[in-house]
Motif scaffolding. Structure first.
Motif, PDB file in Angstrom:
ATOM      1  N   LEU B 136       0.805  -1.214  -0.205  1.00 57.98           N
ATOM      2  CA  LEU B 136       0.155  -0.072   0.008  1.00 57.98           C
ATOM      3  C   LEU B 136       0.996   1.140   0.079  1.00 57.98           C
ATOM      4  N   ARG B 137       0.959   1.971  -1.197  1.00 61.38           N
ATOM      5  CA  ARG B 137       1.927   3.129  -1.368  1.00 61.38           C
ATOM      6  C   ARG B 137       0.865   4.540  -1.449  1.00 61.38           C
ATOM      7  N   ASP B 138      -0.277   4.158  -1.900  1.00 56.95           N
ATOM      8  CA  ASP B 138      -1.258   5.406  -2.032  1.00 56.95           C
ATOM      9  C   ASP B 138      -2.386   5.332  -1.191  1.00 56.95           C
ATOM     10  N   GLY B 139      -2.476   6.279  -0.294  1.00 53.03           N
ATOM     11  CA  GLY B 139      -3.477   6.290   0.743  1.00 53.03           C
ATOM     12  C   GLY B 139      -5.000   6.304   0.089  1.00 53.03           C
ATOM     13  N   ALA B 140      -5.050   6.741  -1.046  1.00 50.49           N
ATOM     14  CA  ALA B 140      -6.356   6.516  -1.591  1.00 50.49           C
ATOM     15  C   ALA B 140      -6.823   5.255  -1.948  1.00 50.49           C
ATOM     16  N   GLU B 141      -5.960   4.220  -2.021  1.00 53.40           N
ATOM     17  CA  GLU B 141      -6.234   2.785  -2.193  1.00 53.40           C
ATOM     18  C   GLU B 141      -6.467   2.107  -1.048  1.00 53.40           C
ATOM     19  N   ALA B 142      -6.398   2.729   0.112  1.00 49.19           N
ATOM     20  CA  ALA B 142      -6.569   1.927   1.270  1.00 49.19           C
ATOM     21  C   ALA B 142      -7.661   0.983   1.643  1.00 49.19           C
ATOM     22  N   ALA B 143      -8.741   1.808   1.440  1.00 45.66           N
ATOM     23  CA  ALA B 143     -10.196   1.017   1.376  1.00 45.66           C
ATOM     24  C   ALA B 143     -10.167  -0.227   0.457  1.00 45.66           C
ATOM     25  N   VAL B 144      -9.739   0.040  -0.618  1.00 44.95           N
ATOM     26  CA  VAL B 144     -10.030  -1.082  -1.498  1.00 44.95           C
ATOM     27  C   VAL B 144      -9.110  -2.393  -1.229  1.00 44.95           C
ATOM     28  N   VAL B 145      -7.884  -2.024  -0.724  1.00 47.67           N
ATOM     29  CA  VAL B 145      -6.778  -3.126  -0.467  1.00 47.67           C
ATOM     30  C   VAL B 145      -7.294  -3.739   0.659  1.00 47.67           C
ATOM     31  N   ALA B 146      -7.594  -2.912   1.765  1.00 52.82           N
ATOM     32  CA  ALA B 146      -8.380  -3.643   2.949  1.00 52.82           C
ATOM     33  C   ALA B 146      -9.418  -4.254   2.577  1.00 52.82           C
ATOM     34  N   ALA B 147     -10.396  -3.720   1.924  1.00 50.98           N
ATOM     35  CA  ALA B 147     -11.515  -4.970   1.457  1.00 50.98           C
ATOM     36  C   ALA B 147     -11.117  -6.080   0.628  1.00 50.98           C
ATOM     37  N   GLY B 148      -9.914  -6.141  -0.049  1.00 51.33           N
ATOM     38  CA  GLY B 148      -9.778  -7.264  -1.030  1.00 51.33           C
ATOM     39  C   GLY B 148      -8.866  -8.254  -0.044  1.00 51.33           C
ATOM     40  N   ALA B 149      -8.195  -7.746   0.981  1.00 52.55           N
ATOM     41  CA  ALA B 149      -7.246  -8.670   1.757  1.00 52.55           C
ATOM     42  C   ALA B 149      -8.169  -9.552   2.757  1.00 52.55           C
ATOM     43  N   CYS B 150      -9.426  -8.705   3.188  1.00 49.97           N
ATOM     44  CA  CYS B 150     -10.449  -9.545   4.046  1.00 49.97           C
ATOM     45  C   CYS B 150     -10.935 -10.476   3.392  1.00 49.97           C
ATOM     46  N   ARG B 151     -11.446 -10.300   1.831  1.00 43.80           N
ATOM     47  CA  ARG B 151     -11.748 -11.671   1.029  1.00 43.80           C
ATOM     48  C   ARG B 151     -10.779 -12.595   0.968  1.00 43.80           C
ATOM     49  N   LEU B 152      -9.583 -12.191   0.742  1.00 43.33           N
ATOM     50  CA  LEU B 152      -8.598 -13.160   0.677  1.00 43.33           C
ATOM     51  C   LEU B 152      -8.250 -14.020   2.189  1.00 43.33           C
ATOM     52  N   ALA B 153      -8.454 -13.330   2.998  1.00 45.13           N
ATOM     53  CA  ALA B 153      -8.455 -13.949   4.435  1.00 45.13           C
ATOM     54  C   ALA B 153      -9.630 -14.636   4.816  1.00 45.13           C
ATOM     55  N   TYR B 154     -10.732 -14.173   4.582  1.00 42.67           N
ATOM     56  CA  TYR B 154     -11.750 -14.758   5.437  1.00 42.67           C
ATOM     57  C   TYR B 154     -12.549 -15.822   4.274  1.00 42.67           C
ATOM     58  N   ASP B 155     -12.472 -15.445   3.172  1.00 38.36           N
ATOM     59  CA  ASP B 155     -13.315 -16.013   2.121  1.00 38.36           C
ATOM     60  C   ASP B 155     -12.254 -17.444   1.703  1.00 38.36           C
ATOM     61  N   ALA B 156     -11.116 -16.793   1.353  1.00 40.58           N
ATOM     62  CA  ALA B 156     -10.387 -17.756   0.309  1.00 40.58           C
ATOM     63  C   ALA B 156      -9.341 -18.355   1.324  1.00 40.58           C
ATOM     64  N   ARG B 157      -9.348 -18.025   2.990  1.00 41.84           N
ATOM     65  CA  ARG B 157      -8.557 -18.820   3.974  1.00 41.84           C
ATOM     66  C   ARG B 157      -7.291 -18.586   3.739  1.00 41.84           C
TER      67      ARG B 157
END
Lengths: 182, 171
Positions: B136-157
């Protein structure tokens, strides 16, 4: 008394609890004593079992949680006693199986004293030392949580079942036991 | 370096996104750059539990996950060295997916020589265990990166790491 005797006494006194066991003796003894029940058996990650049990306890505040730990495991993860004293989950009991040796690696003696209950007391955790099955039962029934029970025993008989568990199978069975899968 | 408005914005955006994506519990080893995220999480009822070592955060997350939860951990990248065994012999083989937010040290703008080797080793260490590192280098991408990471973690395990790169602190 051996590790399986201790574990059997803990299980009998905390039938409804969720159990987490550290690698080696604790996992083998819990498998034997519970007839391979649906517990969170760790096969590695030495020093992390108590932290995992804190995670279970925080997630399931309505359940009793017991963490079975070898004494070498407890030494490697000793800092987690301080975390336990900070988080203070009111449903967690740590049971340290103390035979003074690193059993699974060949029976080498620990290089440090067993002073787990005394340290826990210094950290304002309730704690006691048990040397008989009756004392184990009484302590599991009466110690206010969070608590640490140090159990000292002399018979270093290997419990039997392999501690090399199948991780996905352990996870699936424990998730079902804990009751909520997401 | 003072915590400016831009920093507060990306850090608050991360906290808000984690809360919106269903994170239930957070454990951390404190760090200056992570502090505003912790404050943001606290505002969403997710005050981080402070643990003494990074591998405890991993162990905590694995236990929480095993009991059906959605845990998040925060620590400095140097602590990844402490946490490698817990990740490699508990989180990964058992399939306990969760998000790690790693505050990056030892790269761009680092002044402390002692921070450099583990900073340089962070992504290779993650890669060696098959863990995706999302920079994460651009603060404007914080929300989309967090959301995508949560999908990977909690859905894709998956265990997934969000690397908070130094460029985030540009004013």
């Amino acid at each position: 008394m051996n590790a399986t005797d201790v574990t059997r006494a803990v299980l009998d006194a905390a039938r409804s609890a969720l159990f987490v066991s550290s690698l080696g003796t604790a996992t083998s003894a819990l498998r034997r004593a519970s007839n391979d029940g649906p517990h969170l058996y760790l096969g590695g990650s030495m020093g992390s079992a108590l932290a995992a049990a804190i995670g279970v306890a925080v997630r399931c505040p309505e359940r009793h949680v017991v963490c079975l730990l070898g004494d070498g495991e407890m030494l490697m993860g000793a800092s987690t006693l301080w975390s336990l004293a900070g988080v203070r989950p009111s449903n967690l009991l740590a049971v340290v199986l103390c035979d003074g040796h690193y059993t699974i690696t060949g029976g080498q003696p620990l290089g440090a004293p067993s002073a787990f209950a005394a340290v826990a007391a210094q950290l304002d955790l309730s704690s006691s030392v048990a040397t008989t099955a009756r004392e184990v039962t009484d302590a599991v029934h009466t110690l206010p949580r969070p608590a640490l029970l140090e159990v000292r025993y002399d018979e270093r008989a290997w419990p039997g079942p392999s501690p090399f568990v199948d991780p996905p199978l352990v996870r699936l069975r424990f998730e079902a036991e804990a009751g909520e899968v997401r | 370096m003072t915590a400016g408005l831009d920093q507060e914005t990306w850090q608050a955006a991360l906290a808000e996104a984690f809360a919106a994506d269903g994170v239930e519990s957070t454990a951390w080893v404190p760090d200056k750059r992570l502090q505003p995220i912790a404050l943001g999480l606290r505002a969403h009822g997710l005050a981080p539990i402070t643990l003494t070592r990074e591998e405890e955060c991993v162990g905590y997350a694995c236990g929480h996950r095993a009991a059906g939860g959605r845990p998040l951990v925060l620590f400095q990248c140097s602590g990844l060295g402490n946490a490698m065994n817990a990740i490699g012999s508990l989180a990964v083989p058992y399939g306990f997916g969760f998000v790690m937010v790693l505050s990056m040290r030892g790269t761009l703008g680092e002044s402390n020589p002692s921070q450099v080797p583990l900073g340089r080793a962070t992504v290779p260490m993650l890669d060696s265990l098959g863990i995706q590192a999302l920079s994460l280098r651009d603060g404007a991408e914080a929300a989309v990166v967090a959301a995508g990471a949560c999908r990977l973690a909690y859905d894709a395990r998956q265990v997934v790491a969000i690397i908070l790169e130094p460029e985030l602190d540009r004013r």
